[in-house]
Motif scaffolding. Sequence first.
Motif, PDB file in Angstrom:
ATOM      1  N   TYR A 153      -6.568  13.340 -24.955  1.00 13.87           N
ATOM      2  CA  TYR A 153      -6.767  12.602 -23.713  1.00 13.87           C
ATOM      3  C   TYR A 153      -6.566  11.101 -23.893  1.00 13.87           C
ATOM      4  CZ  TYR A 153      -8.758  16.726 -21.399  1.00 13.87           C
ATOM      5  OH  TYR A 153      -8.948  17.948 -20.832  1.00 13.87           O
ATOM      6  N   ARG A 154      -6.826  10.619 -25.107  1.00 12.81           N
ATOM      7  CA  ARG A 154      -6.703   9.187 -25.423  1.00 12.81           C
ATOM      8  C   ARG A 154      -7.550   8.326 -24.483  1.00 12.81           C
ATOM      9  NH1 ARG A 154      -0.384   8.571 -27.490  1.00 12.81           N
ATOM     10  NH2 ARG A 154      -0.491  10.368 -28.909  1.00 12.81           N
ATOM     11  N   PHE A 155      -8.793   8.771 -24.313  1.00 15.40           N
ATOM     12  CA  PHE A 155      -9.726   8.019 -23.488  1.00 15.40           C
ATOM     13  C   PHE A 155     -10.009   6.655 -24.102  1.00 15.40           C
ATOM     14  CE2 PHE A 155     -11.468  12.345 -22.215  1.00 15.40           C
ATOM     15  CZ  PHE A 155     -10.997  12.281 -20.908  1.00 15.40           C
ATOM     16  N   PRO A 156     -10.177   5.615 -23.282  1.00 21.66           N
ATOM     17  CA  PRO A 156     -10.626   4.324 -23.817  1.00 21.66           C
ATOM     18  C   PRO A 156     -12.031   4.416 -24.407  1.00 21.66           C
ATOM     19  CG  PRO A 156      -9.725   4.083 -21.590  1.00 21.66           C
ATOM     20  CD  PRO A 156      -9.871   5.548 -21.837  1.00 21.66           C
ATOM     21  N   ILE A 157     -12.892   5.255 -23.767  1.00 20.41           N
ATOM     22  CA  ILE A 157     -14.299   5.355 -24.167  1.00 20.41           C
ATOM     23  C   ILE A 157     -14.697   6.818 -24.300  1.00 20.41           C
ATOM     24  CG2 ILE A 157     -16.692   4.988 -23.383  1.00 20.41           C
ATOM     25  CD1 ILE A 157     -15.696   2.465 -21.925  1.00 20.41           C
TER      26      ILE A 157
END
Length: 230
Positions: A153-157
Amino acid sequence: MYDIKQWRHVFKLDPAKPISDDDLDAIGMSNTDAIIIGGTDNVTEDNVIHLMSRVRRYPLPLVLEISNLESVMPGFDFYFVPTVLNSNNVKYHNEMLLEALKEFGHVINFEEVVFEGYLVLNENSKVAQKTKANTQLDIDDVDSYALMANELYRFPIMYLEYSGEYGDVEKVKSVANTLTTTQLFYGGGITSLSQAKEMAEFADTIVVGDIVYQDIKKALKTVKIKESSK
């Protein structure tokens, strides 16, 4: 623009809970990095506006963590959109996001929107019950969710949410070792500076909430983690 990556300590305020002017002033003038407004129950347009208007005068970044569309409004620096990775209900993965995009997509400044991969880990918490989260996760499980957040997903958080309960330090440590680009937020049960320091050893950012309403002096002491680097 504020740099979220630099945040080490954040206070989270619930718009459904009363807080005195003196306590709010102490929070606003503390050395915390930001204030998040968000909650699980009884979050309304009226109480979000009321709390935002009281907090806006302080020189701090202000975040709205979205729990329903009715309470979304302009005036915040950032809008955190949680997706509960271990929820069994698609509503808490992306259904609310879909509805938000349908209604507001043409006016959204996407530089202000931050997608959070939430992992809810306290089975007795309101958020776990509301989202029908599977909280029975071992270290392999949480590490796999961390890989999902970081690599796919490469979420920021990624937010480890224990919500009212002090969390499993070994799980927090393991997730921290797994993440390489995703920023790790930890929230839940921090009631003392020693606990804040313990979790800050591994989490990039700690979130302090409930203790604000129980003992403001203890809450303010947690900000001292910023005096030592991670």
